[in-house]
Design a protein around this motif. Structure first.
Motif, mmCIF file in Angstrom:
data_model
loop_
_atom_site.group_PDB
_atom_site.id
_atom_site.type_symbol
_atom_site.label_atom_id
_atom_site.label_comp_id
_atom_site.label_asym_id
_atom_site.label_seq_id
_atom_site.Cartn_x
_atom_site.Cartn_y
_atom_site.Cartn_z
ATOM 1 N N ALA A 109 2.766 75.652 -47.164
ATOM 2 C CA ALA A 109 2.791 76.639 -46.090
ATOM 3 C C ALA A 109 2.679 78.044 -46.679
ATOM 4 O O ALA A 109 3.021 78.277 -47.847
ATOM 5 N N LEU A 156 3.574 72.893 -42.522
ATOM 6 C CA LEU A 156 4.869 73.332 -41.990
ATOM 7 C C LEU A 156 5.282 72.548 -40.748
ATOM 8 O O LEU A 156 6.435 72.124 -40.632
ATOM 9 N N HIS A 157 4.338 72.369 -39.834
ATOM 10 C CA HIS A 157 4.668 71.728 -38.555
ATOM 11 C C HIS A 157 4.216 70.268 -38.541
ATOM 12 O O HIS A 157 3.076 69.967 -38.930
ATOM 13 N N TYR A 215 8.073 71.976 -46.811
ATOM 14 C CA TYR A 215 7.058 72.924 -46.339
ATOM 15 C C TYR A 215 6.174 73.460 -47.464
ATOM 16 O O TYR A 215 5.514 74.494 -47.311
ATOM 17 N N TRP A 227 5.804 79.492 -48.515
ATOM 18 C CA TRP A 227 6.542 78.671 -49.480
ATOM 19 C C TRP A 227 6.644 79.385 -50.823
ATOM 20 O O TRP A 227 5.755 80.140 -51.225
ATOM 21 N N ASP A 235 1.395 65.658 -41.023
ATOM 22 C CA ASP A 235 1.157 67.093 -41.131
ATOM 23 C C ASP A 235 0.070 67.509 -40.146
ATOM 24 O O ASP A 235 -1.045 66.973 -40.176
ATOM 25 N N VAL A 267 14.525 76.949 -42.322
ATOM 26 C CA VAL A 267 13.279 77.144 -43.054
ATOM 27 C C VAL A 267 12.717 78.540 -42.839
ATOM 28 O O VAL A 267 12.136 79.147 -43.756
#
Length: 393
Positions: free
Chosen positions: A320, A373-374, A317, A323, A368, A272
């Motif tokens: 983010a 993203l994480h 993602y 992206w 999320d 990613v």
């Protein structure tokens, strides 16, 4: 005595009473400390204390210290290890002196790691250890692991034998300590998890051991497979092909995967950052074939060393900061290859495990952490639950 019998007797004498089988039960991949010099604490005559949680147990342990990212020697004073209590305290009666080649003080060569002598401290799976290292001369450029998801401490003087530190302050990165290995009566499978911040545990609750590799280790324990070790080789901002944080995955594959004692499997969850960083920096995107080529290289290198490869799909993602629709197309193509290829030894669909069913390009809201993203702790739990443990036979 006949020659054949004499040689057999010599062979028996040369065989150790109990063979040593070492596996890596905890790991932090070595990195250069990139923080500006004026932002680093003075480590001269300081004790560094760190708490780690093992994934598997053994009859003895040994520590791996690292000076691999430094060009100067590193002097280590006393080192002690004990079972961990609260806030880094040591449990009474469990403290052990750590020796290296039979002596307590030691100097690490530049660019080199150093293994301790075996330490007579039996440990159970999921045991927490407190490790204290005294640095009599300090360390201007110590090898670190930048993200710990855990509290570490530094304290004045040699407090390696102290149950509780006096005058301690906290510090973010892991320092010098790169692994704890355990000795078992029989060879134990070791799974290396190779990845970026999502494997490193960024945004997991601090000091909670909620990274997905931690939770996968707990699943093995609950399933009765108590000898399986998991070595987390995640590095936040790491990439497959180009330099992000730390050497790219292809560059560090030998040192962080193939050289790990007992390694039997590697789970690869990367890509990613290769896609997203190119978008953020307005550089040409890597193609799906570029990323697949990196996976194929690692598969070939692993197979040549008897290591099985489990590929994980790249997580969604969308939302983010880095992206893009073009990057999403690359992610979809790579994931389709991962799901259908027979070149690896198995796959786990981590993307599907945490995707929003209504928009699979996004992480589902319950998973999320808030940056798209994480994953949060619940997301890491969903990832760990997605593994079929039969992959690791």
């Amino acid at each position: 005595m006949r020659p054949v019998l004499f040689l057999a007797a010599l062979a028996l004498l040369a065989t150790p009473a109990a063979a040593q089988h070492w596996s890596r039960s905890w790991m932090a991949a070595p990195l250069v400390w990139t923080a500006p010099a004026d932002k680093r604490p003075d480590l001269t005559d300081r004790t560094v204390r760190q708490v780690v949680r093992l994934s598997s147990g053994g009859v003895r342990i040994r520590l791996r210290l690292s000076n691999e990212m430094a060009v100067a020697p590193l002097t280590i004073g006393a080192v002690h290890v004990a079972l961990a209590g609260e806030d880094g305290a040591t449990l009474p009666g469990t403290d052990r002196v750590v020796a290296f080649n039979g002596v307590q003080g030691v100097t690490l060569s530049p660019r080199a790691p150093l293994l301790s002598d075996p330490i007579d401290l039996p440990v159970k799976p999921l045991t927490r250890l407190t490790i204290s290292i005294h640095l009599p001369q300090g360390a201007a450029t110590p090898t670190v692991h930048a993200y710990a998801a855990a509290t570490n401490w530094i304290a004045p003087g040699d407090q390696t034998t102290a149950i509780n530190l006096t005058g301690a302050t906290t510090i973010g990165p892991r320092l010098i300590l790169s692994a704890v290995e355990v000795e078992t009566a029989r060879p134990a499978p070791t799974i290396v998890t190779l990845g970026d911040s999502i494997t490193d545990g960024v945004r997991a609750t601090n000091d909670s051991n909620r990274r997905w590799p931690d939770l996968l280790a707990e699943r093995f324990q609950k399933a009765g497979r108590r000898n399986v070790a998991i070595a987390n080789a995640g590095i936040s901002a790491n990439r497959l092909l180009s330099e992000g944080e730390g050497y790219n995955a292809l560059a560090r594959f030998d040192s962080d995967v193939l050289a790990v004692p007992g390694v039997s499997h590697v789970v690869i969850l990367e890509g990613v950052n290769d896609i997203g960083a190119a978008t953020a920096q307005n550089r040409p995107l890597p193609s799906a074939d570029d990323l697949i080529g990196a996976y194929r290289q690692m598969i070939a290198r692993a197979r040549g060393n008897g290591v099985k490869v489990i590929l994980a799909t790249i997580l969604p993602y969308k939302g983010a900061g880095y992206w893009s629709a073009e990057g999403e197309a690359v992610r979809i193509a790579v994931n389709e290859w991962i799901r259908t290829t027979d070149e690896a030894d198995g796959m786990v669909d981590l993307a599907k495990a945490i995707a929003d069913p209504a928009d699979p390009a996004r992480i589902a809201k319950p998973y999320d952490v808030g940056d798209a993203l994480h994953p949060n702790d619940a997301g890491f739990a969903a990832m760990a639950a997605a593994f079929d443990l039969r992959l690791f036979r």
